[in-house]
Scaffold this motif. Structure first.
Motif, PDB file in Angstrom:
ATOM      1  N   SER A  50       0.847  -1.195   0.000  1.00  9.43           N
ATOM      2  CA  SER A  50       0.000   0.000   0.000  1.00  9.43           C
ATOM      3  C   SER A  50       0.884   1.246   0.000  1.00  9.43           C
ATOM      4  CB  SER A  50      -0.887   0.013   1.241  1.00  9.43           C
ATOM      5  OG  SER A  50      -0.080   0.147   2.416  1.00  9.43           O
ATOM      6  N   HIS A  51       0.246   2.408  -0.148  1.00 12.95           N
ATOM      7  CA  HIS A  51       1.006   3.658  -0.062  1.00 12.95           C
ATOM      8  C   HIS A  51       1.642   3.799   1.320  1.00 12.95           C
ATOM      9  CE1 HIS A  51       2.305   7.727  -0.795  1.00 12.95           C
ATOM     10  NE2 HIS A  51       1.673   8.130   0.301  1.00 12.95           N
ATOM     11  N   GLY A  96       3.582  -5.805   6.631  1.00 14.60           N
ATOM     12  CA  GLY A  96       3.221  -6.588   7.817  1.00 14.60           C
ATOM     13  C   GLY A  96       4.359  -6.898   8.756  1.00 14.60           C
ATOM     14  N   MET A  97       5.594  -6.605   8.365  1.00 11.34           N
ATOM     15  CA  MET A  97       6.748  -6.881   9.217  1.00 11.34           C
ATOM     16  C   MET A  97       7.083  -5.652  10.054  1.00 11.34           C
ATOM     17  SD  MET A  97      10.621  -8.139   8.278  1.00 11.34           S
ATOM     18  CE  MET A  97      11.171  -6.518   7.777  1.00 11.34           C
ATOM     19  N   VAL A  98       7.131  -5.826  11.361  1.00  8.72           N
ATOM     20  CA  VAL A  98       7.452  -4.723  12.267  1.00  8.72           C
ATOM     21  C   VAL A  98       8.968  -4.627  12.434  1.00  8.72           C
ATOM     22  CG1 VAL A  98       7.230  -3.837  14.621  1.00  8.72           C
ATOM     23  CG2 VAL A  98       5.269  -4.924  13.481  1.00  8.72           C
ATOM     24  N   VAL A  99       9.496  -3.418  12.250  1.00  7.79           N
ATOM     25  CA  VAL A  99      10.917  -3.148  12.455  1.00  7.79           C
ATOM     26  C   VAL A  99      11.041  -2.330  13.739  1.00  7.79           C
ATOM     27  CG1 VAL A  99      12.991  -2.095  11.505  1.00  7.79           C
ATOM     28  CG2 VAL A  99      11.309  -3.132   9.962  1.00  7.79           C
ATOM     29  N   PRO A 100      11.654  -2.883  14.800  1.00  8.87           N
ATOM     30  CA  PRO A 100      11.712  -2.192  16.095  1.00  8.87           C
ATOM     31  C   PRO A 100      12.450  -0.866  16.009  1.00  8.87           C
ATOM     32  CG  PRO A 100      12.357  -4.509  16.302  1.00  8.87           C
ATOM     33  CD  PRO A 100      12.295  -4.208  14.844  1.00  8.87           C
ATOM     34  N   ALA A 101      12.150   0.012  16.919  1.00 10.63           N
ATOM     35  CA  ALA A 101      12.816   1.312  16.990  1.00 10.63           C
ATOM     36  C   ALA A 101      14.287   1.137  17.353  1.00 10.63           C
ATOM     37  CB  ALA A 101      12.110   2.195  18.017  1.00 10.63           C
ATOM     38  N   GLY A 102      15.092   2.107  16.942  1.00 12.15           N
ATOM     39  CA  GLY A 102      16.493   2.162  17.365  1.00 12.15           C
ATOM     40  C   GLY A 102      17.449   1.302  16.570  1.00 12.15           C
TER      41      GLY A 102
END
Length: 351
Positions: free
Chosen positions: A164-165, A209-215
């Motif tokens: 998606s955008h 759908g893949m979450v990339v953690p902060a930092g």
């Protein structure tokens, strides 16, 4: 003609295997000729400082045509051309004229018969690509979405890949630190990949759908590249492009599916995918289905006539320009079209 004789002598299967192993073929003579193009092994700074502004462009085109024309590793050169168009860079945009030679040497040619993930990661770290698609100027305050969009649409999952955008926006947030050292920065060698911590957005992202953690810093982009390189839609998109290139403008679904499975089983190993394609029934039935584009027609004309070039390369490339397929001169990121209807126009056929 000499290669046709060779193929008939050793048989089809042996000839395919020989062409799939270009490192075993003797390219000494053609590389000796290519060594006359002195800008190919210059640094970007040295090319930038040349009095002849266009010399790096002219020599990249000259070396490419020479290899396609004279190299015994013909299949390898076809694959180099395929990936050059897949990861298209318009050589006349900004500093790309001094950076494209490094992209050709360090990205396309080393991985043309390798694993797709290695090629994708090399391209993502290519200064020429980052400049061409405006990634080099992206910051967390003003993230540029050009490279993120083409990374999804043209390099990996394809326009039907289900993104998606918002995925484009999130991917652009993962990449603003990816940049190129400047040509007026006296403290660094220019034209090299660099990661700029201050420009990077360190917040959490989510792409496909893949979450990339902060930092994560630079690792944000690396994680996403790994995911895209193994994505089932990437397997299908790359397979479909290969079948269109080698078999038919309307790729047979059976062969696309077969290559997709090979892609997923081998981490996108181009050599294994092409071994499967070249030995398939669909390929054997494909004679006469593909129209020769101008560059292929031009090179095959030189080869079949055993031509000797006595005029300057620029005089020869005038004809390629008129026919519409000068290497590295397609300005959109899509690469030169690979279907007959684009080329079989009245003016195109006349030229």
């Amino acid at each position: 003609p000499a290669m046709l004789t060779r193929a008939r002598e050793i048989g089809l299967d042996a000839y395919i295997e020989e062409q799939l192993s270009p490192e075993k073929l003797d390219n000494t003579e053609v590389e000796r000729l290519v060594s006359n193009f002195e800008t190919l092994n210059m640094t970007p700074q040295e090319r930038f400082e040349l009095e002849n502004f266009g010399q790096p462009i002219q020599e990249m085109i000259g070396a490419t045509l020479l290899r396609q024309w004279r190299s015994p590793s013909q299949f390898y050169e076809v694959m180099v051309d395929f990936w050059t168009n897949h990861f298209n860079i318009f050589i006349a945009k900004n500093q790309c004229r001094v950076l494209k030679a490094d992209d050709d040497r360090d990205v396309i040619r080393p991985y043309a018969l390798g694993k797709f993930g290695d090629l994708l990661r090399a391209s993502a770290h290519s200064p020429a690509m980052l400049v061409y698609l405006d990634q080099a100027t992206s910051t967390r305050r003003a993230p540029n979405e050009n490279y993120a969009r083409e990374l999804l649409e043209l390099h990996t999952v394809g326009v039907e890949g289900g993104y998606s955008h918002e995925d484009i926006v999130e991917l652009a947030r993962a990449l603003p630190g990816w940049s190129v050292t400047g040509f007026r920065d006296k403290n660094q060698e220019p034209g090299l990949f660099t990661f700029r911590d201050r420009a990077h957005d360190d917040g959490q992202k989510q792409v496909l759908g893949m979450v990339v953690p902060a930092g994560g810093g630079q690792e944000d982009g690396e994680i996403i590249l790994d995911m895209l390189a193994q994505h089932p839609m990437t397997a299908r998109f790359i397979s479909e492009k290969l079948v269109r290139r080698f078999v038919a403008d309307d790729p047979p679904a059976s062969l696309v599916e077969k290559l997709s499975q090979v892609f997923l089983a081998t981490e996108g190993d181009s050599r294994e995918m092409m071994r499967t394609l070249l030995k398939s029934d669909e390929f054997k039935a494909s004679a006469g289905q593909k129209f020769k584009r101008p560059l292929e027609f031009f090179i095959s004309s030189l080869r079949v006539t055993s031509a000797e070039i006595r005029r300057t390369p620029r005089a020869l490339t005038t004809y390629l320009r008129q026919m519409g397929q000068m290497p590295f001169f397609w300005s959109p990121p899509t690469g030169y079209p690979d279907y007959a209807d684009w080329w079989t126009t009245t003016s195109g056929m006349l030229n």
